[in-house]
Design an enzyme around this catalytic site. Structure first.
Site, PDB file in Angstrom:
ATOM      1  CB  SER A 126       6.231   1.101   3.964  1.00 16.06           C
ATOM      2  OG  SER A 126       6.155   0.331   2.772  1.00 16.06           O
ATOM      3  CB  SER A 128       7.015   0.845  -0.986  1.00 16.28           C
ATOM      4  OG  SER A 128       6.114  -0.225  -0.774  1.00 16.28           O
ATOM      5  CE  LYS A 183       8.191  -3.434  -2.240  1.00  9.73           C
ATOM      6  NZ  LYS A 183       8.308  -2.054  -1.716  1.00  9.73           N
ATOM      7  CB  SER A 287       9.674   1.194  -3.771  1.00 15.42           C
ATOM      8  OG  SER A 287       9.412  -0.189  -3.822  1.00 15.42           O
TER       9      SER A 287
END
Length: 322
Positions: A126, A128, A183, A287
């Site tokens: 993705s 994010s 992340k 996100s």
């Protein structure tokens, strides 16, 4: 054994097919562990049972042929038709079901060890982490940087480095540990982290933010303001849409340590509990991260992401990153 092998390959095909079709979420670590154990069993059976049995049968064939020739020679017959070498080689040949199991064990074992204890590949699913990581980036994750962990159960055996501010980590999603997320570590155990009015503060000190101009996202075909942020000793780029609201609503699944966070119209403030980390995506307004579902336990950490090894749509992406 050939029927058992066919059944095992059939089960593998069903598992992979259902995973690919989306009927269930696969666990590659568990699958690789099971394949290693199964092929090890075949390899041991081949080494200590099947191979010796084939060798003994070939030796018996050779001995019987030699005895027959000796008996014929005593009767004065010197010329004997037939050559048992082809039959002997056929007896020594490994059957297909051992070739595709025991024969693959060394390769599967090496892949299992490399992936479990050294480096694991990961595909960015993705946006994010834009602009640091783009959709389609294939990255490497250092599995030993934060310590040696047992595969599958992820139990830490040997401690190494602790995650620090700014590290990009891959971890098992706390809401559904079958899924891996990526992340950036924003706050460590004991930190008080605040994200208010789209500005990040740690322990009451605003994190330095420098405007860099606009970033063009080729996937969404839109421009977004780009900034450079300093977390600890690491500087990295991020995207923020200044006109978007800062109101965050926690997911219903955010239950554990939910009382450590305070939500308001300005954003969220959290006290990071021991053994946990607060993570956020670099694409701050696109996100789903700790602001929504909570903290990442240390036991969920898979490793530290550090290198883009391939992007088939953009070879210029290859290289290390912060």
């Amino acid at each position: 054994m050939s029927a058992l092998t066919v059944a095992l390959f059939g089960a593998l095909a069903i598992y992979l097919g259902g995973w690919y079709a989306g009927y269930w979420i696969g666990n590659f670590s568990l699958l690789l562990f099971v394949m290693t154990v199964v092929t090890l069993a075949y390899w041991l059976a081949e080494r200590f049972r099947f191979a010796p049995a084939r060798a003994a049968a070939a030796q018996t064939l050779t001995s019987q042929d030699a005895q027959r020739r000796a008996d014929l020679a005593r009767m004065g017959i010197d010329k004997v038709d037939g050559d048992v070498e082809a039959a002997r080689q056929q007896l020594l040949t490994q059957p297909w079901w051992l070739d595709w199991t025991a024969g693959l064990f060394p390769v599967i074992l090496i892949v299992f060890l490399l992936r479990s204890f050294l480096f694991e590949p990961f595909k960015i699913p993705s946006g994010s982490m834009i602009p640091t990581l783009l959709v389609g980036d294939l990255i490497l994750v250092n599995k030993f940087h934060y310590g040696i962990r047992l595969p599958v159960i992820n139990t830490k055996l040997i401690a190494n480095n602790d995650p620090k501010h700014g590290d990009v980590i891959v971890f098992r999603y706390p809401v559904d540990p079958r899924i891996d997320y990526i992340k950036r570590v924003v706050a460590l155990p004991g930190d008080e982290v605040a994200y208010l009015n789209q500005r990040l503060s740690i322990n009451g000190k605003p994190v330095e933010l420098k405007a860099l101009g606009d970033f063009y996202d080729e996937d969404s075909m839109r421009y977004a303001p780009r900034f450079r942020e300093g977390l600890g000793t690491i500087e990295h780029d991020l995207l923020v849409q200044p006109n978007l609201p800062s109101l965050f609503r926690p997911l219903e699944s955010f239950q554990r340590f939910r009382d450590q966070c305070r939500y308001s119209a300005e954003g969220v403030t959290c006290k990071v509990p021991a053994g946990h980390y607060f993570v956020m995506g670099d694409n701050r307004d696109n996100s789903q991260d700790s602001r929504f579902w909570g903290f990442v336990p240390d036991e969920n950490i898979v490793g530290r992401a550090f290198f883009v090894w391939m992007n088939f749509g953009n070879l210029g992406r290859i290289g290390s990153f912060q």
